[in-house]
Write an enzyme that holds these catalytic residues in place. Structure first.
Site, mmCIF file in Angstrom:
data_model
loop_
_atom_site.group_PDB
_atom_site.id
_atom_site.type_symbol
_atom_site.label_atom_id
_atom_site.label_comp_id
_atom_site.label_asym_id
_atom_site.label_seq_id
_atom_site.Cartn_x
_atom_site.Cartn_y
_atom_site.Cartn_z
ATOM 1 N N LYS A 4 0.773 -1.326 0.091
ATOM 2 C CA LYS A 4 0.101 0.024 0.055
ATOM 3 C C LYS A 4 0.791 1.350 0.096
ATOM 4 O O LYS A 4 0.751 2.117 -0.673
ATOM 5 C CB LYS A 4 -0.906 0.061 1.128
ATOM 6 C CG LYS A 4 -1.652 1.266 1.704
ATOM 7 C CD LYS A 4 -2.611 1.859 0.447
ATOM 8 C CE LYS A 4 -3.383 3.161 0.701
ATOM 9 N NZ LYS A 4 -4.085 3.476 -0.433
ATOM 10 N N LYS B 200 2.349 11.994 5.403
ATOM 11 C CA LYS B 200 2.316 10.648 6.499
ATOM 12 C C LYS B 200 2.827 9.729 5.663
ATOM 13 O O LYS B 200 3.773 8.981 5.781
ATOM 14 C CB LYS B 200 1.214 10.757 7.169
ATOM 15 C CG LYS B 200 1.050 9.745 8.042
ATOM 16 C CD LYS B 200 0.664 8.112 7.741
ATOM 17 C CE LYS B 200 -0.805 8.292 7.188
ATOM 18 N NZ LYS B 200 -1.521 7.361 6.593
#
Length: 301
Positions: free
Chosen positions: A170, A239
């Site tokens: 991911k 992030k």
């Protein structure tokens, strides 16, 4: 199946709704309780606590970052202390590889099951049950979860028996998306300065050389300069670039482009635009090229 769902943001609300539509008994929890109301109207049950949402056979979590996941999993009356032995925690959050490893160890110690199942797709894909699920975990853990993944997505990819591998896939995918956003933004700034219509340019590229959905979606947003409301906020993109760089450091794999992308997103956030969609990083290319439109609050100074 009796399912809990924790985290009803842009992505989680659509996922939970599709589990309800598939006929499951879904108990939903969100730190801001008002986000559960629409799901309650669709047939879900609102939980007052994380523990209440963790009382079934499976609990999903779809949260913004490592800290949010840690609070929900390891906090007082969190998932680890509330989930029954043999029950399963499915983490769909985009979190660090290191935290995914911690979750696997904690659930194993508690006699519980754990699977990682982050997803590819923006909020509209979540609502339409068109996500791509990247799943990892022991075969006996994943097998009963496959119908649940079918309810939220169009295809499931099982990548490993080690849950953290799904998180790495991911994160690496988001790194590639960020690369596409940056390069499209730079190319659009280039042709715009030469007088080419930016929308026509994106239409040409996304119907010939770059027909992938990522280029079509983000190219369109960049051409239209449509950065609000954010489907995926720049703060979350920053992030994820930090997390993929941390994973790469642990594996001793240089990612020089990821370092550049982190700095571009950091610039966007530092100039007060972290709430915009991460495709707004294209505004930096316009600024640097001198092609930015009349200054307003959206344009970094």
């Amino acid at each position: 199946m009796d399912i809990g769902f924790i985290g009803l943001g842009n992505m989680g609300s659509g996922m939970a709704a599709n589990l309800v539509k598939a006929g499951h008994q879904v108990t939903v929890y969100n730190r801001s309780p008002d986000k559960a109301q629409a799901l309650v109207q669709q047939g879900a049950t609102a939980a007052r606590t994380v523990a209440e949402a963790s009382s079934g056979a499976v609990v999903f979590s779809m949260l913004s970052d490592d800290r949010a996941v840690e609070d929900v999993v390891f906090g007082e009356d969190g998932i680890v202390t509330s989930l029954a032995p043999g029950a399963t925690h499915v983490s769909s959050s985009t979190i660090s590889v290191a935290l995914s490893e911690r979750l696997a160890a904690a659930h194993t110690q508690a006699g519980q099951r754990y699977a990682a199942a982050p997803v590819f797709g923006r909020p509209e894909a979540s609502s339409a049950a068109e996500l791509f699920v990247i799943a990892a975990g022991a075969p006996q853990v994943l097998e009963p979860l496959l119908p649940l993944f079918d309810a939220i997505g169009q295809r499931t990819f099982v990548v490993s028996e080690q849950p953290h591998a799904a998180n790495l896939v991911k994160l690496s995918g988001n790194f590639l998306l960020a690369s596409a956003v940056e390069t499209v933004g730079e190319a659009v700034a280039l042709v715009t300065k030469a007088g080419v219509d930016r929308q026509q340019y994106v239409d040409i590229l996304t119907s010939t050389l770059f027909t992938a959905p990522a280029y079509q979606t983000y190219g369109g947003l960049i051409a239209r300069q449509e950065f609000e409301p954010a489907g995926f906020a720049a703060t979350l993109g920053l992030k994820d670039l930090r997390l993929v760089l941390a994973a790469a450091s642990d594996l001793q794999v240089p990612l020089p482009v990821a370092s550049l992308l982190r700095d571009r997103l950091l610039t966007l956030v530092a100039t007060g635009n972290g709430h915009l969609d991460w495709s707004a990083v294209a505004m930096l290319a316009d600024r640097d090229a001198g092609t930015a439109s009349t200054p307003d609050s959206h344009h970094p100074t």
